[in-house]
Enzyme design. Structure first.
Site, PDB file in Angstrom:
ATOM      1  CG  ASP A 507      -1.740   2.472  -4.070  1.00 44.22           C
ATOM      2  OD1 ASP A 507      -1.494   3.496  -4.731  1.00 44.22           O
ATOM      3  OD2 ASP A 507      -2.692   1.710  -4.318  1.00 44.22           O
ATOM      4  CB  ILE A 508      -6.026   3.685  -0.951  1.00 42.36           C
ATOM      5  CG1 ILE A 508      -5.562   4.805  -0.007  1.00 42.36           C
ATOM      6  CG2 ILE A 508      -7.416   3.204  -0.547  1.00 42.36           C
ATOM      7  CD1 ILE A 508      -6.414   6.047  -0.057  1.00 42.36           C
ATOM      8  CD  GLU A 550      -4.604   5.438  -6.122  1.00 43.07           C
ATOM      9  OE1 GLU A 550      -4.445   4.447  -6.830  1.00 43.07           O
ATOM     10  OE2 GLU A 550      -4.784   6.588  -6.597  1.00 43.07           O
TER      11      GLU A 550
END
Length: 631
Positions: A507-508, A550
């Site tokens: 995950d960003i 994301e």
């Protein structure tokens, strides 16, 4: 001479010894009937070809219509009709219209009857209709009929004139419309519609053996739906053409067409071959007649010249009549049936597919013109060669071994094969190999026939890739990920010999903050950069998918948890050091795959949560051995 030979000798002698006038008349009638029978056989062959071509076209259209109605591009457009999604959808439609010349228009009409998107093929030029020119079709008969279709059903409203903005398009354009409902989560959102150019369909299926054949479509009411003579089409819709009706022009022919037991008819001027068909693959309301017309009158100048030559030769050779009668009688006894070589020649010359004939040692002895056109190989270049020169290297030895085992057992094999042309390009074929047996029961020849389906396979692969790829990042999408995850999980459960495989979720960090501060364009660029690094830096065996906004998932087959953690940390560092619109960090969680997909995914998600709460920009592991701690 035995009794059978004596009988043939007597009949032959009587025929040859009769008066010249009787002999010439008999030969003339025999020759004339043979020509006419050949022409009628050719007409029926053309009729069968046309019917098969229609069935193939309807199959292709039904498949394309269903694929496009379920495409991700259309579903995204329905859920979010943005300019980007509209452009993607119209690009996909343009590709379909380009590949099928008879598709003149592709449209999506919503459940209220209003066009939401439309692509036209005008004389080979693809044109996208601007939004302000889209029309309301809610009162058209075909739209009212489309509303009666069930989910996934494909319907047709017959052949009609093209109408634009309430006016009939000129010059007249007979059109066949097919459509299917489009539903999302069980709710009908509208209809996907193909407009088919009837003139293009006629050109597609009109394989004429000779110029004196005329192919036409006739409706159940006797009016011409499609014809090379455009001035007599659609008399049921155009008042000045209402006299062009088979029921009026030729009542006897119409009665023959309505009879289910008759498929041909002759009058003093023409021979007719016909059949009643219905488009397959779920097309409703599409019954019609295929009608093939041929002139009976035949130019007999060459025939008369031949007869005159026979008369002269017969007068000069009367003394040889007995000898000729003996020879002919013996020939008839020995050759009552067509020889094997003649059958092979007819199959090669009259076949619609590419043909390759080999001897019992599998050496090429004959190819037809269609083979040369498709493959690029001239007959002189392949004579005496083995068909293995066409192999592309795509198939392994086991594939060909199984093929020949089937031929030896059943004398026939049929399937899909990838070969190569003379120039080295690949060609996908539907191939059929038939073994021809001799009187002794042993193989004498092999006949291989194939049809080139390369273009159709390329379109299918393109549509399949569009349905499995994420449009923003070109990573695999969530549906493809779930399928691959399920396959890997099953392999892990079925065999204890396979090494541990792992699932990672990435995950960003602070992605919402990036979107809020810099806008969605920058956010999309960040997602694309992260996806690109994951694809480049991952191993070839790893499977990278975008499963959320994301969020990415990576499947690592045959990888221990410790190795997976090292790989994930390497990817994390590569993302952090990469150039981009912003300095980006990612957090991740990884776990080993067990027999429960839900539990595996939950452990990876908990590991990701642990990385987030521990300050981000790190990778956490959650092995299945600690499963009890989930509770």
């Amino acid at each position: 001479m035995n009794l059978k030979q004596i009988k043939y000798f007597t009949v032959t002698f009587i025929l040859i010894g009769s008066t010249p006038i009787f002999y010439f008349w008999t030969l003339y009638q025999t020759e004339l009937n043979a020509i006419q029978s050949s022409r009628e056989a050719e007409a029926k062959h053309q009729l069968n070809y046309s019917q098969n071509a229609i069935n193939e076209i309807s199959s292709e259209l039904s498949t394309s219509l269903r694929l496009l109605s379920d495409s991700r591009a259309l579903l995204q457009f329905i859920q979010s009709p943005s300019l980007k999604n509209r452009a993607l959808l119209e690009s996909l439609w343009s590709l379909t219209a380009t590949n099928y010349a008879y598709i003149s228009q592709v449209r999506f009409i919503d459940s209220e009857g209003v066009e939401q998107s439309r692509v036209d093929d005008i004389n080979g030029e693809i044109k996208v209709t601007p939004i302000y020119q889209l029309q309301d079709k809610s009162q058209r008969n075909y739209f009212l009929y489309a509303q009666t279709l069930k989910a996934e059903e494909v319907g047709s409203f017959g052949i009609d004139l093209e109408v634009d903005n309430g006016k009939v398009v000129t010059p007249l354009q007979p059109t066949l419309r097919i459509f299917t409902p489009v539903e999302v989560a069980g709710i009908r959102k509208g209809y996907l519609v193909f407009n088919l150019d009837v003139y293009e369909i006629i050109e597609e299926i009109d394989y004429s053996i000779d110029s004196h054949y005329n192919l036409e479509f006739v409706g159940l009411n006797g009016y011409y739906l499609a014809s090379k003579n455009k001035d007599k089409m659609l008399g049921n819709l155009i008042e000045e053409r209402d006299s062009f009706n088979i029921l009026i022009e030729n009542p006897e022919l119409w009665r023959a067409m309505e009879s289910r037991d008759i498929h041909s008819f002759r009058d003093k001027q023409h021979f007719y071959a016909f059949n009643k068909i219905a488009l397959g693959n779920g097309f409703e309301g599409s019954e019609l007649y295929i009608l093939l017309t041929s002139n009976i009158k035949i130019d007999t100048d060459n025939t008369n010249h031949q007869l005159a030559f026979i008369i002269y030769e017969t007068i000069m050779a009367l003394i040889l009549i007995i000898i000729l009668s003996v020879i002919i009688s013996r020939y008839i006894v020995k050759h009552r049936t067509t020889s094997l070589e003649s059958q092979l020649a007819l199959a090669a010359l009259n076949g619609m597919s590419s043909i390759v004939i080999t001897d019992k040692n599998n050496r090429i002895i004959k190819v037809n013109e269609e083979f040369t056109r498709v493959s690029g190989w001239e007959e002189s270049e392949v004579m005496g060669q083995c068909p293995s020169i066409f192999q592309s290297g795509v198939h392994n030895d086991a594939f060909y071994a199984e093929m020949w085992q089937t031929i030896q057992k059943k004398q026939c094999w049929e399937g899909e094969v990838i070969n190569k042309r003379k120039n080295g390009t690949l060609i996908t074929e539907i191939l059929r190999i038939q073994a021809i047996m001799g009187i002794n029961g042993k193989v004498q020849y092999f006949i291989a026939s194939f049809v080139d389906i390369t273009a159709r396979k390329e379109l299918e692969n393109c549509l399949r890739e569009l349905s499995e790829k994420d449009m923003l990042t070109q990573c695999w999408n969530r549906r493809k990920f779930e399928a691959e995850f399920s396959v890997l999980k099953k392999k892990q459960c079925l065999s204890s010999d396979i090494e541990t495989s792992c699932l990672a979720i990435i995950d960003i960090d602070y992605f919402k903050r990036i979107n809020d501060q810099f806008g969605h364009d920058v956010g999309d660029k960040v997602i694309q950069n992260v996806a690109k690094i994951l694809q480049i830096e991952s191993r070839e065996v790893d499977f990278v998918a975008r499963i959320g906004g994301e969020e990415f998932a990576i499947l690592l087959p045959n990888t221990s948890l410790k190795e997976a953690e090292m790989i994930l940390n390497r990817l994390r560092v590569a993302i952090h050091l990469a150039d981009g619109p912003k300095t980006i960090t990612v957090s991740g969680g990884v776990t080993d795959i067990c027999d429960s997909g839900e539990a595996t995914y939950k452990r990876a998600d908990l590991a990701l949560y642990e990385s987030k709460t521990a300050g981000r920009n790190q990778i956490s592991c959650f092995p299945s051995s600690e499963m009890d701690q989930i509770a």
